[in-house]
Design a protein around this motif. Structure first.
Motif, short mmCIF file in Angstrom:
data_model
loop_
_atom_site.label_atom_id
_atom_site.label_comp_id
_atom_site.label_asym_id
_atom_site.label_seq_id
_atom_site.Cartn_x
_atom_site.Cartn_y
_atom_site.Cartn_z
N THR A 6 36.23 79.14 -17.54
CA THR A 6 35.20 78.51 -17.05
C THR A 6 34.95 77.35 -17.98
O THR A 6 35.21 76.91 -18.94
CB THR A 6 34.26 79.64 -17.20
OG1 THR A 6 33.56 79.92 -18.54
CG2 THR A 6 34.47 80.93 -16.47
N LYS A 7 33.77 76.68 -17.41
CA LYS A 7 33.07 75.53 -18.00
C LYS A 7 32.59 75.88 -19.49
O LYS A 7 32.89 75.19 -20.71
CB LYS A 7 31.92 74.99 -17.43
CG LYS A 7 31.65 73.75 -17.83
CD LYS A 7 30.55 72.96 -16.80
CE LYS A 7 29.85 71.62 -17.46
NZ LYS A 7 28.96 70.94 -16.50
N TYR A 15 41.04 74.49 -18.15
CA TYR A 15 39.60 74.37 -17.47
C TYR A 15 39.81 73.79 -15.94
O TYR A 15 39.28 74.25 -15.00
CB TYR A 15 38.68 73.50 -18.34
CG TYR A 15 37.39 73.05 -17.58
CD1 TYR A 15 36.51 73.82 -16.94
CD2 TYR A 15 37.30 71.52 -17.70
CE1 TYR A 15 35.15 73.30 -16.51
CE2 TYR A 15 35.97 71.17 -16.94
CZ TYR A 15 35.25 72.08 -16.35
OH TYR A 15 34.16 71.71 -15.77
#
Length: 200
Positions: A179-180, A173
């Motif tokens: 992605t988040k 991350y």
């Protein structure tokens, strides 16, 4: 008889490949570490059967407990081959070799012609620190009629492995590999598996 030694591969990655799996166990009914802990986490009914055996009973040494196949999962067999492992700095090898011989003899008498997968029982530091070459010879000598697939790999403390797995997700991350949203999904999956196992 040893049919094959599989190097540097975690046995749990092949958990549905074989019909029967061995679990090296101590007589204190613990969940252990490494391979044994992964089975306990992912198959709680297997761990429960171990917990129900007599605690710290030296008469268990050299005996086996069979956990029959359930819900399309394989059979597991506990082999009681050590009293426990508490001060490896003082006693690096806690494997009871006579108990191992007895367990292998029982397997040979009751599972002739069967295919069984296992770690090289009690031969790594987090199990019982037994002498690997000696253990391998005992498999061939005392269970010549069973087809063993033995996995030879580094097992680590389950807490350390959990930390490594989580850190990998976090680093992916932070470095932009995921992605988040993907991070939160993977983190949630990780926490679920940590608590309930992959079959929970």
């Amino acid at each position: 008889m040893i049919k094959e030694i599989i190097k540097d591969r975690d046995l749990f990655l092949d958990i549905e490949k074989y019909p029967i799996y061995l679990i090296g166990a101590n007589i204190k009914n613990s969940n252990g570490n490494g391979w044994q802990h992964k089975i306990s986490r992912n198959f709680p009914y297997v761990a429960q059967i171990n917990k129900e055996s007599n605690y710290d009973d030296v008469n268990k040494l050299g005996t086996c407990t069979v956990v029959e196949s359930r819900d399309n999962h394989p059979m597991f067999i506990f082999c009681y081959i050590t009293k426990g492992r508490f001060r490896p700095d003082l006693q690096p090898d806690t494997l009871d070799y006579e108990a191992l011989k007895s367990c292998l003899t029982l397997l040979n008498n009751n599972f002739k012609g069967k295919t069984i997968a296992s770690t090289i029982l009690a031969s790594v530091a987090i199990e019982a620190g037994g002498n690997k070459e000696c253990v391998l010879k005992l498999f061939d000598e005392y269970a010549p009629d069973v087809n063993f697939y033995l996995y030879d790999y580094v097992q680590i403390d389950y807490r350390e492995e959990d930390n490594q797995n989580y850190n990998k997700i976090y680093e992916d991350y932070k470095s932009g590999i995921i992605t988040k949203d993907e991070y939160y999904i993977k983190k949630k999956e990780f926490l679920h598996n940590k608590k309930y196992g992959i079959y929970g």
